[in-house]
Design a protein around this motif. Structure first.
Motif, PDB file in Angstrom:
ATOM      1  N   ARG A 165       0.891  -1.237   0.034  1.00  0.00           N
ATOM      2  CA  ARG A 165      -0.022  -0.015  -0.194  1.00  0.00           C
ATOM      3  C   ARG A 165       0.903   1.255   0.020  1.00  0.00           C
ATOM      4  O   ARG A 165       0.541   2.119  -0.717  1.00  0.00           O
ATOM      5  N   TYR A 166       2.087   1.337   0.813  1.00  0.00           N
ATOM      6  CA  TYR A 166       2.495   2.543   0.938  1.00  0.00           C
ATOM      7  C   TYR A 166       3.922   2.589   0.276  1.00  0.00           C
ATOM      8  O   TYR A 166       4.214   3.793   0.043  1.00  0.00           O
ATOM      9  N   LYS A 216       2.850   0.701  -3.486  1.00  0.00           N
ATOM     10  CA  LYS A 216       1.830   1.586  -4.034  1.00  0.00           C
ATOM     11  C   LYS A 216       0.515   0.981  -5.200  1.00  0.00           C
ATOM     12  O   LYS A 216       0.527   1.358  -6.217  1.00  0.00           O
ATOM     13  N   ALA A 262      -3.773   0.698  -2.621  1.00  0.00           N
ATOM     14  CA  ALA A 262      -3.048   1.799  -2.446  1.00  0.00           C
ATOM     15  C   ALA A 262      -4.226   3.023  -2.186  1.00  0.00           C
ATOM     16  O   ALA A 262      -3.895   3.927  -1.187  1.00  0.00           O
TER      17      ALA A 262
END
Length: 203
Positions: free
Chosen positions: A172-173, A176, A181
């Protein structure tokens, strides 16, 4: 005479304050250098230059580059390392949601996410940095959470739960990947928390 005495008495406090400020500047510069250059290309001299101090001061306060990195990791990871205390505030039946919500809360906040990202990137690209990161996280986070579970294979359970959370956070971070994300964090917590709960307290 009284003025001279007052100045002498005040000097140690100013010195301590200056020392703390210098240490903070060095740690801030270290995180930036490790983030931009990676562990291998970062030098004590480069950290000192970025902090506006002599390299001897970096050695004085922290020692080797590895020790500077460890101190930077500890400061950057401090919010996440307080997870064990947060997990103890409630029943075991919903510890998975508390753990998930706590960790994602750290990642969702830019003030805590950016320093962690800087350190994680260095740890991913260098074995020495990875060893320091692993040692600190294992000692101050995973084992302390495992101690609270009081279940068979507690350390393995916590590591599996952490792998679930860290893997999701990386996608997710850091990488991404969409739609992860951009997904609503509450949706992610709702899906991940039961899996974390299963790792922690399941059969």
């Amino acid at each position: 005479m009284g003025d001279v005495t007052a100045r002498k008495r005040g000097r140690p406090r100013r010195t301590e304050s200056d020392a703390a400020g210098t240490r903070d500047r060095i740690l801030d510069a270290a995180r930036e250098e490790f983030s931009e250059r990676g562990y291998e290309k970062t030098s004590v001299r480069g950290i000192a230059k970025a902090a506006g101090v002599d390299s001897a001061l970096v050695h004085h306060y922290f020692g080797t580059k590895e020790q500077v990195f460890e101190a930077a990791v500890e400061v950057a990871a401090a919010p996440a390392l307080s997870a064990p205390a947060a997990l103890g505030e409630g029943p075991l039946e919903d510890v998975g949601e508390r753990f998930t919500r706590f960790i994602f809360g750290v990642w969702e906040n830019p003030a805590t996410r950016l320093p962690i990202l800087a350190i994680v990137r260095s740890a991913m690209n260098n074995e020495t940095a990875a060893t320091v990161f692993r040692r600190l996280v294992a000692a101050q986070l995973l084992r302390r959470v495992a101690d609270q579970l009081d279940l068979p294979d507690a350390e393995l359970r916590v590591e599996l739960a952490a792998a679930q959370l860290v893997g999701t956070a990386m996608l997710r971070y850091v990488i991404k990947v969409e739609p992860l994300a951009s997904a609503d964090i509450e949706q992610i917590i709702a899906r991940v928390a039961p899996v974390v709960q299963g790792h922690l307290t399941g059969p």
